[in-house]
Design a protein around this motif. Structure first.
Motif, PDB file in Angstrom:
ATOM      1  N   SER A  44      -5.272   1.249   5.712  1.00 32.84           N
ATOM      2  CA  SER A  44      -5.442   2.697   5.532  1.00 32.84           C
ATOM      3  C   SER A  44      -4.207   3.420   6.044  1.00 32.84           C
ATOM      4  N   LEU A  45      -3.801   4.462   5.310  1.00 34.15           N
ATOM      5  CA  LEU A  45      -2.608   5.234   5.664  1.00 34.15           C
ATOM      6  C   LEU A  45      -3.014   6.685   5.904  1.00 34.15           C
ATOM      7  N   SER A  49       0.848  -1.190   0.000  1.00 33.46           N
ATOM      8  CA  SER A  49       0.000   0.000   0.000  1.00 33.46           C
ATOM      9  C   SER A  49       0.878   1.233   0.000  1.00 33.46           C
ATOM     10  N   THR A  50       0.578   2.202  -0.852  1.00 34.19           N
ATOM     11  CA  THR A  50       1.375   3.426  -0.849  1.00 34.19           C
ATOM     12  C   THR A  50       0.468   4.651  -0.857  1.00 34.19           C
ATOM     13  N   ALA A  68       4.862  -0.848   8.526  1.00 35.92           N
ATOM     14  CA  ALA A  68       4.588   0.454   7.907  1.00 35.92           C
ATOM     15  C   ALA A  68       5.871   1.265   7.860  1.00 35.92           C
ATOM     16  N   MET A  69       5.999   2.082   6.814  1.00 34.61           N
ATOM     17  CA  MET A  69       7.197   2.903   6.660  1.00 34.61           C
ATOM     18  C   MET A  69       6.790   4.310   6.297  1.00 34.61           C
ATOM     19  N   CYS A 124       5.639  10.554   2.088  1.00 36.48           N
ATOM     20  CA  CYS A 124       5.331   9.255   1.461  1.00 36.48           C
ATOM     21  C   CYS A 124       5.163   8.184   2.531  1.00 36.48           C
ATOM     22  N   LYS A 125       4.079   7.439   2.425  1.00 37.50           N
ATOM     23  CA  LYS A 125       3.774   6.407   3.426  1.00 37.50           C
ATOM     24  C   LYS A 125       3.577   5.056   2.735  1.00 37.50           C
ATOM     25  N   ARG A 126       3.995   4.019   3.432  1.00 38.00           N
ATOM     26  CA  ARG A 126       3.830   2.672   2.879  1.00 38.00           C
ATOM     27  C   ARG A 126       3.388   1.718   3.981  1.00 38.00           C
ATOM     28  N   ALA A 127       2.725   0.659   3.605  1.00 37.16           N
ATOM     29  CA  ALA A 127       2.414  -0.406   4.560  1.00 37.16           C
ATOM     30  C   ALA A 127       2.213  -1.707   3.801  1.00 37.16           C
ATOM     31  N   PHE A 128       2.538  -2.786   4.459  1.00 37.00           N
ATOM     32  CA  PHE A 128       2.402  -4.103   3.819  1.00 37.00           C
ATOM     33  C   PHE A 128       2.473  -5.192   4.878  1.00 37.00           C
TER      34      PHE A 128
END
Ligand SMILES: *[C@@H]1O[C@H](CO)[C@@H](O)[C@H](O)[C@H]1NC(C)=O
Ligand SMILES: *[C@@H]1O[C@H](CO)[C@@H](O)[C@H](O)[C@H]1NC(C)=O
Ligand SMILES: *[C@@H]1O[C@H](CO)[C@@H](O)[C@H](O)[C@H]1NC(C)=O
Ligand SMILES: *[C@@H]1O[C@H](CO)[C@@H](O)[C@H](O)[C@H]1NC(C)=O
Ligand SMILES: *[C@@H]1O[C@H](CO)[C@@H](O)[C@H](O)[C@H]1NC(C)=O
Ligand SMILES: *[C@@H]1O[C@H](CO)[C@@H](O)[C@H](O)[C@H]1NC(C)=O
Length: 364
Positions: free
Chosen positions: A177-178, A93-94, A125-126, A190-194
């Motif tokens: 959800s981010l 997810s970005t 998450a990053m 910028c946000k990421r999750a996986f």
């Protein structure tokens, strides 16, 4: 005479088994692999090769090498384990990331036998100022937050620019959800999750290498509503899944009829008998016995296989070994008097019988 006949029949059977030993994990007549991935039953490529529709694999040969996809959830398969797990590539997810359209990891496996493996996969998450949430069916089921620090060195994942958390057991539905933790600074970052296989992620020398990826591997659990086949056991893997396994000392595919075959411990080198004893494979194990004069005879007996008849024959082997022991005892006083006492009169009769026919015993 009867003993001799039984032995000949059994040895012949062993030979047949030995030649049919090549193990295939796929249903007979079905594709064994797609590209570099082995496809074991209940999974399969093509009609009649899987146990039911949820285990259908689409092998797409427009890639080189070909890539397998699990049709039920439309994900690329990286590895299938008969211990009830499957590794798939799942999307990241970005949000607000450069050169990347926003995307959301959304999966619904509720009508399938698959779920995220909570023991092998973690939600990650990053990014800076990132409130990443796992939403289940209309409920938040977990998540983590990562805070900002520009002087932070990108090699750890403990809450600064990167965070990780466990996922609930048997998670089948996920919708990531981010959002921002606070709106003042870094809200546009910028946000990421996986969800990611933890071992794989921990192996990355720099976790931020993930920035250049679109998918990461994740481990799913699977369970098949199958009756376990011959010589197999059913056991509870986790609280929710049962899996089949080949019985002790055998290997292969417990979901196929006759899919489990005895491991020949004498040939695979896992055991050694010290001279003058010679290794003989038995169903589920092995024996060390002393060959009678000629070592050629012993070799004939080491040809392995797996036959129900062997169970019956185990008794005969015992008698034979006891006789060997008895001989030893007579010659060297090695075993003491115990073994002889244990021989019943019937066994002594067999013993005499075999001794008389020693010359042909075990010869092919
Ligand atoms: C195989 O993959 C290619 C590229 O992703 C795709 O265009 C094609 O539709 C796929 N073929 C099948 C049979 O799914
Ligand atoms: C950022 O991290 C460094 C050490 O890693 C620390 O010295 C500094 O105080 C942190 N800055 C903020 C704003 O938290
Ligand atoms: C992680 O690294 C170890 C050691 O290099 C390796 O044995 C293991 O297979 C790796 N795990 C994954 C999931 O890549
Ligand atoms: C599992 O198999 C049993 C009997 O084969 C059947 O009664 C049951 O409905 C099956 N359960 C599922 C979830 O398919
Ligand atoms: C296929 O098997 C799985 C696992 O046992 C079960 O959950 C599913 O309902 C089955 N599907 C069909 C169409 O029978
Ligand atoms: C294995 O099971 C099948 C049916 O379940 C049976 O026909 C076959 O004889 C069995 N094989 C052995 C070696 O027991």
């Amino acid at each position: 005479m009867i003993m001799q006949l039984v032995h000949r029949v059994v040895l012949a059977l062993l030979l047949i088994q030995a030649t049919a030993h090549a193990l295939s994990l796929a249903k007979p007549g079905c594709q064994e692999r797609c590209g570099n991935v082995v496809i074991p039953y209940p999974f399969g490529v093509g009609a009649d090769c899987f146990s039911n529709e949820t285990f259908a694999i689409a092998c797409n040969s427009s890639f080189s090498p070909a890539k397998p996809f699990l049709r039920a959830i439309n994900m690329e398969v990286l590895e299938i384990s008969l211990q009830g797990t499957i590794r798939v590539n799942n999307p990241i997810s970005t949000s607000n990331c450069p050169n990347r359209p926003d995307s959301t990891l959304k999966m619904d496996m509720s009508k399938t036998p698959f779920s995220f493996s909570d023991s092998q996969s973690k939600f990650t998450a990053m990014g800076c100022n990132n409130l990443a949430l796992i939403n289940g069916k209309d409920v938040e089921t977990g998540g983590c937050t990562s805070f900002c620090n520009s002087s932070w060195r990108p090699s750890t994942c403990y809450g600064i620019n990167c965070c990780q958390t466990r996922i609930p057991p048997s998670l089948k539905v996920i919708d990531v959800s981010l959002t921002s933790i606070y709106t003042s600074k870094g809200a546009e970052s910028c946000k990421r999750a996986f969800v990611v296989e933890q071992d794989w992620f921990a192996n990355l020398t720099n976790p931020f290498d993930v920035h250049f990826m679109e998918n990461v591997p994740v481990v799913l659990d699977w369970t098949a509503n199958a009756t376990c086949k011959n010589f197999t056991e059913r056991y509870i893997k986790d609280q929710y899944e049962t899996v089949c396994a080949c019985g002790w000392g055998s290997e292969g595919n417990p979901y196929l009829v006759n899919g489990c075959q005895d491991i020949d411990e004498c040939v695979d080198g896992s055991v050694k008998c010290t001279y003058p004893y010679v290794c003989v494979n038995t169903p589920g194990g092995y024996d060390c016995f002393q060959p009678n004069k000629s070592s050629k005879r012993a070799r004939a007996a080491t040809i392995g296989g797996f036959t129900a008849l062997l169970f019956l024959l185990a008794g005969v082997w015992w008698s034979y070994k006891r006789i060997e022991a008895k001989k030893l005892q007579e010659n060297e006083k090695f075993y003491g008097g115990l073994l002889l006492q244990q021989l019943s009169s019937e066994e002594v009769e067999i013993a005499t019988d075999i001794s008389n026919e020693n010359e042909t015993y075990l010869e092919l």
